[in-house]
Design a protein around this motif. Structure first.
Motif, PDB file in Angstrom:
ATOM      1  N   SER B  31      33.991  28.528  25.627  1.00 33.35           N
ATOM      2  CA  SER B  31      34.989  28.079  26.606  1.00 33.35           C
ATOM      3  C   SER B  31      36.235  28.972  26.601  1.00 33.35           C
ATOM      4  O   SER B  31      36.868  29.144  27.649  1.00 33.35           O
ATOM      5  CB  SER B  31      35.356  26.625  26.373  1.00 33.35           C
ATOM      6  OG  SER B  31      35.550  26.380  25.023  1.00 33.35           O
ATOM      7  N   LEU B  32      36.577  29.558  25.435  1.00 34.93           N
ATOM      8  CA  LEU B  32      37.747  30.447  25.406  1.00 34.93           C
ATOM      9  C   LEU B  32      37.489  31.705  26.225  1.00 34.93           C
ATOM     10  O   LEU B  32      38.364  32.196  26.928  1.00 34.93           O
ATOM     11  CB  LEU B  32      38.090  30.838  23.968  1.00 34.93           C
ATOM     12  CG  LEU B  32      38.948  29.864  23.162  1.00 34.93           C
ATOM     13  CD1 LEU B  32      39.388  30.502  21.874  1.00 34.93           C
ATOM     14  CD2 LEU B  32      40.165  29.413  23.954  1.00 34.93           C
ATOM     15  N   ILE B  34      35.477  31.863  28.717  1.00 41.67           N
ATOM     16  CA  ILE B  34      35.513  31.439  30.130  1.00 41.67           C
ATOM     17  C   ILE B  34      36.958  31.406  30.635  1.00 41.67           C
ATOM     18  O   ILE B  34      37.256  31.870  31.737  1.00 41.67           O
ATOM     19  CB  ILE B  34      34.815  30.072  30.322  1.00 41.67           C
ATOM     20  CG1 ILE B  34      33.325  30.213  30.017  1.00 41.67           C
ATOM     21  CG2 ILE B  34      35.016  29.541  31.742  1.00 41.67           C
ATOM     22  CD1 ILE B  34      32.531  28.930  30.087  1.00 41.67           C
ATOM     23  N   LEU B  35      37.858  30.893  29.768  1.00 44.92           N
ATOM     24  CA  LEU B  35      39.268  30.847  30.171  1.00 44.92           C
ATOM     25  C   LEU B  35      39.810  32.254  30.417  1.00 44.92           C
ATOM     26  O   LEU B  35      40.492  32.506  31.420  1.00 44.92           O
ATOM     27  CB  LEU B  35      40.109  30.160  29.091  1.00 44.92           C
ATOM     28  CG  LEU B  35      39.953  28.650  28.932  1.00 44.92           C
ATOM     29  CD1 LEU B  35      40.909  28.145  27.869  1.00 44.92           C
ATOM     30  CD2 LEU B  35      40.207  27.932  30.242  1.00 44.92           C
ATOM     31  N   SER B  36      39.493  33.170  29.488  1.00 47.93           N
ATOM     32  CA  SER B  36      39.947  34.566  29.661  1.00 47.93           C
ATOM     33  C   SER B  36      39.351  35.142  30.936  1.00 47.93           C
ATOM     34  O   SER B  36      40.040  35.826  31.699  1.00 47.93           O
ATOM     35  CB  SER B  36      39.503  35.436  28.480  1.00 47.93           C
ATOM     36  OG  SER B  36      39.828  34.835  27.285  1.00 47.93           O
ATOM     37  N   ILE B  38      38.331  33.585  33.632  1.00 45.58           N
ATOM     38  CA  ILE B  38      38.960  33.011  34.832  1.00 45.58           C
ATOM     39  C   ILE B  38      40.298  33.695  35.104  1.00 45.58           C
ATOM     40  O   ILE B  38      40.598  34.097  36.230  1.00 45.58           O
ATOM     41  CB  ILE B  38      39.131  31.481  34.667  1.00 45.58           C
ATOM     42  CG1 ILE B  38      37.747  30.809  34.712  1.00 45.58           C
ATOM     43  CG2 ILE B  38      40.030  30.897  35.744  1.00 45.58           C
ATOM     44  CD1 ILE B  38      37.741  29.381  34.255  1.00 45.58           C
ATOM     45  N   SER B  39      41.063  33.835  34.028  1.00 45.90           N
ATOM     46  CA  SER B  39      42.375  34.467  34.171  1.00 45.90           C
ATOM     47  C   SER B  39      42.235  35.900  34.707  1.00 45.90           C
ATOM     48  O   SER B  39      42.973  36.310  35.614  1.00 45.90           O
ATOM     49  CB  SER B  39      43.044  34.439  32.799  1.00 45.90           C
ATOM     50  OG  SER B  39      44.197  35.176  32.804  1.00 45.90           O
ATOM     51  N   GLU B  40      41.287  36.652  34.169  1.00 42.19           N
ATOM     52  CA  GLU B  40      41.063  38.035  34.608  1.00 42.19           C
ATOM     53  C   GLU B  40      40.581  38.094  36.057  1.00 42.19           C
ATOM     54  O   GLU B  40      41.033  38.921  36.830  1.00 42.19           O
ATOM     55  CB  GLU B  40      40.021  38.710  33.705  1.00 42.19           C
ATOM     56  CG  GLU B  40      40.510  38.993  32.300  1.00 42.19           C
ATOM     57  CD  GLU B  40      41.520  40.133  32.264  1.00 42.19           C
ATOM     58  OE1 GLU B  40      41.102  41.292  32.382  1.00 42.19           O
ATOM     59  OE2 GLU B  40      42.718  39.847  32.123  1.00 42.19           O
ATOM     60  N   GLU B  42      41.050  35.851  38.403  1.00 36.45           N
ATOM     61  CA  GLU B  42      42.140  35.450  39.318  1.00 36.45           C
ATOM     62  C   GLU B  42      43.110  36.611  39.551  1.00 36.45           C
ATOM     63  O   GLU B  42      43.585  36.811  40.667  1.00 36.45           O
ATOM     64  CB  GLU B  42      42.862  34.218  38.765  1.00 36.45           C
ATOM     65  CG  GLU B  42      41.996  32.966  38.876  1.00 36.45           C
ATOM     66  CD  GLU B  42      42.690  31.673  38.491  1.00 36.45           C
ATOM     67  OE1 GLU B  42      42.163  30.605  38.821  1.00 36.45           O
ATOM     68  OE2 GLU B  42      43.762  31.732  37.846  1.00 36.45           O
ATOM     69  N   ASP B  43      43.365  37.377  38.481  1.00 35.10           N
ATOM     70  CA  ASP B  43      44.271  38.533  38.628  1.00 35.10           C
ATOM     71  C   ASP B  43      43.604  39.660  39.416  1.00 35.10           C
ATOM     72  O   ASP B  43      44.221  40.254  40.302  1.00 35.10           O
ATOM     73  CB  ASP B  43      44.670  39.069  37.239  1.00 35.10           C
ATOM     74  CG  ASP B  43      45.661  38.149  36.563  1.00 35.10           C
ATOM     75  OD1 ASP B  43      46.127  37.219  37.250  1.00 35.10           O
ATOM     76  OD2 ASP B  43      45.938  38.341  35.362  1.00 35.10           O
ATOM     77  N   GLN B  48      41.837  31.811  43.449  1.00 39.08           N
ATOM     78  CA  GLN B  48      42.149  30.690  42.552  1.00 39.08           C
ATOM     79  C   GLN B  48      40.841  29.958  42.268  1.00 39.08           C
ATOM     80  O   GLN B  48      40.166  29.540  43.211  1.00 39.08           O
ATOM     81  CB  GLN B  48      43.108  29.719  43.245  1.00 39.08           C
ATOM     82  CG  GLN B  48      44.542  30.204  43.328  1.00 39.08           C
ATOM     83  CD  GLN B  48      45.277  30.009  42.021  1.00 39.08           C
ATOM     84  OE1 GLN B  48      45.205  28.942  41.438  1.00 39.08           O
ATOM     85  NE2 GLN B  48      45.950  31.050  41.539  1.00 39.08           N
ATOM     86  N   THR B  51      39.210  23.862  39.060  1.00 39.01           N
ATOM     87  CA  THR B  51      38.491  23.373  37.873  1.00 39.01           C
ATOM     88  C   THR B  51      37.118  22.812  38.230  1.00 39.01           C
ATOM     89  O   THR B  51      36.193  22.875  37.435  1.00 39.01           O
ATOM     90  CB  THR B  51      39.290  22.290  37.132  1.00 39.01           C
ATOM     91  OG1 THR B  51      39.672  21.313  38.073  1.00 39.01           O
ATOM     92  CG2 THR B  51      40.490  22.861  36.455  1.00 39.01           C
ATOM     93  N   ILE B  54      34.269  25.071  37.703  1.00 41.29           N
ATOM     94  CA  ILE B  54      33.917  25.542  36.360  1.00 41.29           C
ATOM     95  C   ILE B  54      32.751  24.704  35.823  1.00 41.29           C
ATOM     96  O   ILE B  54      32.927  23.766  35.042  1.00 41.29           O
ATOM     97  CB  ILE B  54      35.126  25.499  35.401  1.00 41.29           C
ATOM     98  CG1 ILE B  54      36.313  26.186  36.066  1.00 41.29           C
ATOM     99  CG2 ILE B  54      34.800  26.224  34.082  1.00 41.29           C
ATOM    100  CD1 ILE B  54      37.607  25.987  35.342  1.00 41.29           C
ATOM    101  N   ILE B  55      31.596  25.042  36.289  1.00 42.96           N
ATOM    102  CA  ILE B  55      30.366  24.379  35.843  1.00 42.96           C
ATOM    103  C   ILE B  55      29.388  25.467  35.410  1.00 42.96           C
ATOM    104  O   ILE B  55      29.460  26.596  35.921  1.00 42.96           O
ATOM    105  CB  ILE B  55      29.758  23.489  36.955  1.00 42.96           C
ATOM    106  CG1 ILE B  55      29.633  24.283  38.276  1.00 42.96           C
ATOM    107  CG2 ILE B  55      30.556  22.237  37.157  1.00 42.96           C
ATOM    108  CD1 ILE B  55      28.855  23.575  39.354  1.00 42.96           C
TER     109      ILE B  55
END
Lengths: 528, 76
Positions: B31-32, B34-36, B38-40, B42-43, B48, B51, B54-55
């Motif tokens: 999940s970490l 995935i968070l990174s 998503i952030s990358e 989006e940038d 956007q 949530t 996120i499946i």
């Protein structure tokens, strides 16, 4: 009526199946709803009103959001492209208001029944600490059965409708049945509307195959609960209630036995629940996937009480970690310290929220909050030190995928789980720490066998538990290898198949722990 | 797609993103990550990711992630 009550398995369930089968297909879901309400009423009597209110509130909120969607779509057709965004935003805000109000409304019941006493005691303590003369009376209320489970289901329905992930249901009884469905009512699994709405309302005829298949699973649950969990109960109860009388080694054994008991009781209940639903050809999500094969705590929680973990992941972890304030903070951190640190902070904040709520969900008490904090710390530490561990392994030429290292990781994870469960079962947080202190300061083998001789289990009990656990282990290994034991049995000749069923039935009848000297485990998760 | 593969390979160098089709279900990314990711994303793609998207089905392969990005770009 517990799921392990003879009346449930051999009278209630067959009667429901019979009734369900003789009525027309259209009426079958309504029969399920009536039966579910009767089931609820048997547990919680007049508190049934609260599940009705919750069901109606989410039904109307869903309908409200659906109407707003229709209005929004109509308006979108009439306007130019530039205005569309503003209209979408406007209707999203309306929907959000409905969502927040209904979520708060449903949570207020949960708070009132489960947490009011705990928070009142905190307020009283704080006021006495700061010398303010106000003391509120602590009132504990008996909660409606399954409130922690059905409230989470209600929230998931609302959020999914809000995000247009599912269509708001038109028929009220369907929403009511979704929250009340009798097999899942007491201990879950926490289902999502999208995964059950097809099968639950279809009203399929109960076939001989489904009936047998369902009972097969129910028997497996009875085996785990009655042969293992109930047999361990007296030992666990005695050790945890008089922990100062026992050596550290006995306390360690008590913690291990409690963890086995909890796993066998909860997963056994899930077998009965899933088996009951299978009879009606309703497929429920699994709640366990061989948790004791996990290599770290994070993996353990993706295999233990899976539906709760997924609920927290979908409705707390991702929304919090991707919320605007958290993104803002981590955006700054990303520029200063890089991607890894920023995602650790992002995940850490969300994880803290998840485990605070997870601890609180399990119960209103400091030991549950500590239980959450303990797992939060372990998971976060695991994430922080992962690169260092990978580096160390490569430095010392340790094959991370190798058998011995995997076994080491599984044992390490199990020990961490046992410690967590010790706090979970201890009479309180202070008692938990005292038990750990005793394990560390009073650990010896001297007199161990004399001690455990008076804990309600004799040599026969140990042999039966050992053999039963071996059977569970073999089945778990098969399942881990994605081999279905049930399908294997199904392939056998009818005579052999029935021999296996009879062997299971007689094992439960002969070796099940009931009668004098035994005390069945009360449904543990029903209290959450 | 190449830009996405670059991001993925930087986040999890040990995973073969060209062939792997069970990134989430097979626990190849946690999940970490995935968070990174998503952030990358989006940038890099100016989208956007809600949530609700996120499946596992949207993150199980590079192809699925790319389809999600394309869909979000269209919605924008």
């Amino acid at each position: 009526m517990s799921y392990f009550n003879k009346l449930y398995a051999f009278l209630f369930l067959p009667a429901v199946v019979f009734l369900y089968n003789i009525v027309p297909k259209k009426i079958r879901p309504i029969i399920l709803l009536i039966i579910s309400y009767i089931f609820f009423f048997m547990y919680s009597k007049k508190l049934v009103i609260f599940i009705i209110i919750s069901s109606l509130s989410i039904y109307w909120a869903g309908r409200g959001m659906r109407k707003l969607n229709d209005k929004r779509d109509e308006k979108l057709k009439q306007v130019e492209k530039e205005e569309k965004k503003a209209i979408k935003e406007k209707y999203r805000t309306y929907k959000k208001v409905i969502l927040i109000l209904t979520v708060l409304f449903n949570f207020s019941f949960l708070f009132f029944f489960k947490y009011l006493g705990f928070f009142t005691s905190i307020v009283n303590k704080i006021s006495s600490l700061i010398n303010v003369s106000c003391h509120f009376k602590i009132v504990e209320h008996v909660a409606p059965i399954g409130i922690s489970f059905y409230t989470l289901q209600a929230i998931s329905y609302l959020v999914d409708v809000y995000h247009d992930k599912i269509e708001a249901e038109k028929k009220m009884f369907k929403v009511m049945l979704y929250l009340t469905f009798f097999p899942t009512l007491v201990e879950g699994p926490i289902t999502r509307y999208a995964e059950v709405n097809q099968s639950i309302y279809e009203g399929k005829t109960v076939t001989y195959d489904h009936f047998c298949y369902g009972y097969q699973r129910i028997l497996w649950g009875f085996f785990k609960k009655m042969v293992i969990a109930d047999r361990l109960n007296v030992f666990v109860k005695t050790v945890f209630s008089c922990y100062m009388d026992y050596s550290g080694l006995t306390l360690c054994v008590g913690a291990v036995f409690y963890t086995i008991l909890l796993y066998m009781e909860f997963s056994g209940t899930m077998d009965v629940v899933i088996g009951s639903a299978e009879m009606f050809d309703i497929s429920l999500p699994e709640n366990f996937r061989q948790p004791f094969f996990s290599k770290n705590i994070s993996e353990f929680w993706s295999r233990w009480h899976i539906t709760l973990g997924l609920w927290f992941k979908d409705y707390i972890f991702y929304p919090v970690s991707l919320s605007k304030p958290v993104k803002k903070i981590t955006g700054v951190i990303k520029k200063i310290a890089g991607m890894r640190v920023s995602s650790l902070v992002m995940g850490g904040i969300a994880l803290a929220c998840v485990w605070f709520l997870n601890g609180l969900w399990h119960g209103a008490g400091w030991k549950y909050l500590f239980f959450g904090f303990y797992h939060f710390t372990l998971i976060l530490m695991g994430d922080i030190f992962e690169p260092a561990i990978v580096w160390l392994c490569s430095k010392f030429h340790i094959n991370r995928q190798g058998k011995s290292y995997t076994i080491f990781r599984i044992i390490k994870t199990s020990i961490l789980v046992f410690i967590g469960e010790l706090f979970f079962r201890a009479p309180g947080l202070a008692a938990g720490f005292k038990m750990v202190k005793r394990i560390l300061t009073n650990f010896h083998f001297y007199g161990f066998f004399d001690e455990i001789a008076f804990l309600g289990m004799d040599i026969t009990d140990y042999i039966i538990i050992g053999l039963a656990l071996l059977v569970v282990l073999v089945v778990s290994i098969y399942r881990e290898k994605k081999i279905s034991v049930r399908d294997k049995i199904k392939e056998k000749l009818i005579a052999l198949r029935w021999c296996i069923y009879y062997a299971l039935i007689f094992t439960i009848l002969i070796f099940g722990a009931y009668g004098t000297g035994y005390e069945p485990v009360a449904p543990i998760y029903a209290d959450f | 797609m190449e830009k996405l593969l670059e991001i993925l390979e930087e986040l999890a160098p040990d995973v073969d993103f060209k062939t792997c089709e069970d990134l989430v279900d097979g626990r190849h990314i946690d999940s970490l990550t995935i968070l990174s990711l998503i952030s990358e994303i989006e940038d890099a793609f100016d989208v956007q990711i809600p949530t609700v998207e996120i499946i596992p089905a949207n993150f199980n392969s590079a192809k699925k992630i790319w389809e999600l990005i394309e869909r979000l770009e269209e919605d924008n």
